[in-house]
Design an enzyme around this catalytic site. Structure first.
Site, PDB file in Angstrom:
ATOM      1  N   TYR A  14      51.742  45.371  45.114  1.00 18.33           N
ATOM      2  CA  TYR A  14      50.423  45.156  44.597  1.00 18.33           C
ATOM      3  C   TYR A  14      50.651  45.401  43.145  1.00 18.33           C
ATOM      4  CZ  TYR A  14      45.963  46.767  43.205  1.00 18.33           C
ATOM      5  OH  TYR A  14      44.733  46.665  42.470  1.00 18.33           O
ATOM      6  N   ARG A  60      48.354  38.526  37.945  1.00 25.43           N
ATOM      7  CA  ARG A  60      46.979  38.177  37.603  1.00 25.43           C
ATOM      8  C   ARG A  60      46.706  38.361  36.281  1.00 25.43           C
ATOM      9  NH1 ARG A  60      42.623  41.259  41.274  1.00 25.43           N
ATOM     10  NH2 ARG A  60      43.835  43.058  40.428  1.00 25.43           N
ATOM     11  N   TYR A 113      41.431  51.521  34.782  1.00 24.16           N
ATOM     12  CA  TYR A 113      41.934  52.484  35.460  1.00 24.16           C
ATOM     13  C   TYR A 113      43.492  52.937  34.588  1.00 24.16           C
ATOM     14  CZ  TYR A 113      40.632  51.903  40.428  1.00 24.16           C
ATOM     15  OH  TYR A 113      39.846  51.664  41.794  1.00 24.16           O
ATOM     16  N   ARG A 145      33.272  45.506  40.764  1.00 22.88           N
ATOM     17  CA  ARG A 145      33.059  46.241  41.904  1.00 22.88           C
ATOM     18  C   ARG A 145      32.138  45.406  42.954  1.00 22.88           C
ATOM     19  NH1 ARG A 145      36.975  49.684  42.578  1.00 22.88           N
ATOM     20  NH2 ARG A 145      37.418  51.217  40.766  1.00 22.88           N
ATOM     21  N   GLU A 199      39.166  49.917  53.920  1.00 20.76           N
ATOM     22  CA  GLU A 199      38.559  49.314  52.940  1.00 20.76           C
ATOM     23  C   GLU A 199      37.467  48.486  53.538  1.00 20.76           C
ATOM     24  OE1 GLU A 199      41.211  48.249  49.803  1.00 20.76           O
ATOM     25  OE2 GLU A 199      40.054  46.368  49.679  1.00 20.76           O
TER      26      GLU A 199
HETATM   27  C1  3EB Z   1      40.535  50.025  44.383  1.00 26.24           C
HETATM   28  O1  3EB Z   1      39.096  50.274  44.430  1.00 26.24           O
HETATM   29  C2  3EB Z   1      40.833  49.666  45.735  1.00 26.24           C
HETATM   30  O2  3EB Z   1      42.839  44.370  42.865  1.00 26.24           O
HETATM   31  O3  3EB Z   1      41.494  43.006  43.215  1.00 26.24           O
HETATM   32  C3  3EB Z   1      40.062  46.674  46.023  1.00 26.24           C
HETATM   33  C4  3EB Z   1      39.518  45.465  45.585  1.00 26.24           C
HETATM   34  C5  3EB Z   1      41.193  47.148  45.278  1.00 26.24           C
HETATM   35  C6  3EB Z   1      40.090  44.761  44.828  1.00 26.24           C
HETATM   36  C7  3EB Z   1      42.124  44.130  43.255  1.00 26.24           C
HETATM   37  C8  3EB Z   1      41.942  46.371  44.636  1.00 26.24           C
HETATM   38  C9  3EB Z   1      41.427  44.962  44.313  1.00 26.24           C
HETATM   39  O4  3EB Z   1      41.097  50.166  43.564  1.00 26.24           O
HETATM   40  C10 3EB Z   1      41.866  48.385  45.863  1.00 26.24           C
END
Ligand code: 3EB
Length: 335
Positions: A145, A152, A204, A217, A325
């Site tokens: 990941y 990316r 983050y 989101r 998820e």
């Molecule tokens: C999160 O909220 C959960 O790296 O594109 C969810 C949807 C998550 C997309 C991404 C990561 C991604 O961090 C993980």
């Protein structure tokens, strides 16, 4: 690494993403998606088959409608489907062979940005990303990941797509080799929506990944006859921290609360039509442990009612402490 051999829940077929083109339809047909365990009518093209397994033990089809094939040459590795607003395509697997995950991701996103400009659909709205061994047992800068996030981010830095919100995204770990990416792009930009209960992923702290996860989101997109709300894969995260390690029911509740927050933000701040949780065109639920399906299904059906199409799929999450998820899609028509 989790293998399917360690689980006893029902595990069925892969999820096949299809495109239903109707040669009689014009370029202004509404863009919709249909979920079923039957292949759709008309002319069906396989966009891609994701090796994330159905927990309903039937083959599932996600069929996008209202777009037509416009690849001129059948030997072109890119098969794209479009209408006057939207384009849907999968990154051809042949272009990603023999690469490490970060290299494959960087190449995939660089190609996507390059091609979207050529095709004239420069705004990336929604991506789905799948690859194996998504995480180890703890956060490590070497897990797949993290490598994905770095690749990316490098593609973004290098290709710098014109100012636009990050797309809504899903990233899920599979049990088979290969990076699978499919995506939806548009001629016009959408609006990125963040969740006030969560730190934006692109902000983050670097404890989670060396390079930040570049996604929104949710993404709201309007066209003359529809409004489409793409909700990213949503996990049991508040602020930037995982909630309820090991508790599938509580994690499911946090996922749904996060989704509700995104809908209400879209409604209050962006005039998205009022909708209830059971108005979704589709919900997809990814479970790390197939055995959790009955617990989650009972809980979700209480909250969403029986009419919403819900798919349950096996998938690993990008953090080892996440068990579930949920992604969602709402399409409202004005006329
Ligand atoms: C999160 O909220 C959960 O790296 O594109 C969810 C949807 C998550 C997309 C991404 C990561 C991604 O961090 C993980």
């Amino acid at each position: 690494m989790n293998t399917l051999a360690t689980t006893n829940g029902p595990v069925g077929e892969a999820l096949t993403i299809k495109v239903n083109t109707d040669l009689n339809a014009d370029l202004h047909a509404p863009f919709t998606v249909r979920y079923s365990n039957n292949p759709a009518e008309n002319i069906i093209h396989n966009l891609t088959t994701i090796p994330t397994l159905s927990l309903d033990v039937v083959q599932l089809f996600e069929t996008w409608q209202g777009v037509n094939n416009c690849s001129t040459n059948p030997s072109d590795p890119w098969q794209i489907y479009r209408n006057d607003q939207y384009l849907i395509a999968a990154v051809p697997a042949v272009l990603l062979e023999h690469l490490l995950i970060d290299e494959a991701t960087e190449k995939a996103y660089s190609l996507i940005f390059e091609q979207l400009n050529i095709w004239g659909y420069p705004y990336l709205l929604r991506t789905w990303n799948f690859f194996p061994e998504i995480t180890g047992d703890s956060y490590s800068h070497n897990d797949n990941y993290q490598q994905f996030c770095s690749g990316r981010a490098r593609a973004y830095a290098k290709m710098a797509p014109r100012p636009q919100p990050y797309p809504a995204a899903t990233v899920i770990g599979t049990q088979q080799t290969g990076l699978y990416i499919y995506f939806i792009a548009a001629k016009k930009a959408g609006v990125g929506i963040e969740n006030s209960q969560q730190v934006s992923a692109f902000e983050y702290p670097s404890t989670y990944s060396q390079d930040p996860p570049l996604f929104s989101r949710a993404l709201l997109h309007r066209n003359p006859t529809q409004e489409i709300l793409f909700i990213s894969g949503t996990a049991s995260i508040t602020g930037h921290s995982t909630q309820y390690d090991g508790d599938i029911t509580r994690q499911t509740e946090v996922c749904l609360a996060n989704i509700e927050n995104l809908i209400s933000t879209a409604t209050v701040e962006h005039k998205f039509s009022k909708m209830a949780l059971d108005d979704f065109s589709l919900i997809k639920v990814y479970l790390k442990n197939p055995n959790d399906i009955n617990t989650v299904r009972t809980h979700i059906q209480q909250m969403l009612g029986p009419s919403t199409p819900i798919y349950y799929l096996q998938g690993d999450m990008c953090r080892s402490d996440l068990l579930v998820e949920i992604e969602a899609l709402a399409i409202n028509s004005h006329r």
